[in-house]
Motif scaffolding. Sequence first.
Motif, PDB file in Angstrom:
ATOM      1  N   ILE A  45       0.838  -1.203   0.000  1.00 38.58           N
ATOM      2  CA  ILE A  45       0.000   0.000   0.000  1.00 38.58           C
ATOM      3  C   ILE A  45       0.872   1.251   0.000  1.00 38.58           C
ATOM      4  N   GLY A  46       1.931   1.252   0.803  1.00 42.45           N
ATOM      5  CA  GLY A  46       2.829   2.403   0.850  1.00 42.45           C
ATOM      6  C   GLY A  46       3.507   2.671  -0.483  1.00 42.45           C
ATOM      7  N   THR A  47       3.882   1.614  -1.189  1.00 41.05           N
ATOM      8  CA  THR A  47       4.482   1.773  -2.511  1.00 41.05           C
ATOM      9  C   THR A  47       3.475   2.361  -3.489  1.00 41.05           C
ATOM     10  N   ALA A  48       2.229   1.913  -3.425  1.00 39.61           N
ATOM     11  CA  ALA A  48       1.183   2.450  -4.302  1.00 39.61           C
ATOM     12  C   ALA A  48       0.934   3.931  -4.010  1.00 39.61           C
ATOM     13  N   ILE A  49       0.903   4.292  -2.738  1.00 41.58           N
ATOM     14  CA  ILE A  49       0.703   5.697  -2.367  1.00 41.58           C
ATOM     15  C   ILE A  49       1.884   6.539  -2.841  1.00 41.58           C
ATOM     16  N   ALA A  50       3.098   6.044  -2.644  1.00 48.78           N
ATOM     17  CA  ALA A  50       4.292   6.777  -3.085  1.00 48.78           C
ATOM     18  C   ALA A  50       4.319   6.932  -4.600  1.00 48.78           C
ATOM     19  N   ALA A  51       3.894   5.896  -5.312  1.00 49.93           N
ATOM     20  CA  ALA A  51       3.847   5.981  -6.776  1.00 49.93           C
ATOM     21  C   ALA A  51       2.811   7.004  -7.221  1.00 49.93           C
ATOM     22  N   ALA A  52       1.684   7.064  -6.517  1.00 54.94           N
ATOM     23  CA  ALA A  52       0.650   8.043  -6.853  1.00 54.94           C
ATOM     24  C   ALA A  52       1.132   9.473  -6.586  1.00 54.94           C
ATOM     25  N   MET A  53       2.037   9.624  -5.612  1.00 54.80           N
ATOM     26  CA  MET A  53       2.581  10.941  -5.279  1.00 54.80           C
ATOM     27  C   MET A  53       3.862  11.253  -6.073  1.00 54.80           C
ATOM     28  N   ASN A  54       4.260  10.342  -6.960  1.00 56.08           N
ATOM     29  CA  ASN A  54       5.471  10.468  -7.776  1.00 56.08           C
ATOM     30  C   ASN A  54       6.743  10.594  -6.935  1.00 56.08           C
ATOM     31  N   VAL A  55       6.821   9.878  -5.829  1.00 51.63           N
ATOM     32  CA  VAL A  55       8.037   9.870  -5.005  1.00 51.63           C
ATOM     33  C   VAL A  55       8.570   8.453  -4.819  1.00 51.63           C
TER      34      VAL A  55
END
Length: 87
Positions: A45-55
């Motif tokens: 989930i954290g990776t998906a959130i980071a990908a959505a935030m482009n970080v």
Amino acid sequence: MEVDGIISAILVGIVIGVLGRLVVPGRQRIGILLTILVGIVAALIGTAIAAAMNVADTGGIDWIELVIQVIVAAIGVALLSFLKRRA
């Protein structure tokens, strides 16, 4: 998924789950297997959130992604501990 991917997911889950447990104050009444499961799910989930935030893909260590994963793991550990205490 190959064996290497499964082993690395378990290792990352252990690290993220333990870090999430350390963030939550007090005693958590969940076992190590639930901690690992929370860590694996929090890492995804954290990776998906980071990908959505482009970080998610930065040079070197992805510190922002790691912090997001630990926060998600801490929320998961706290939620499971609360639910287990009520039961």
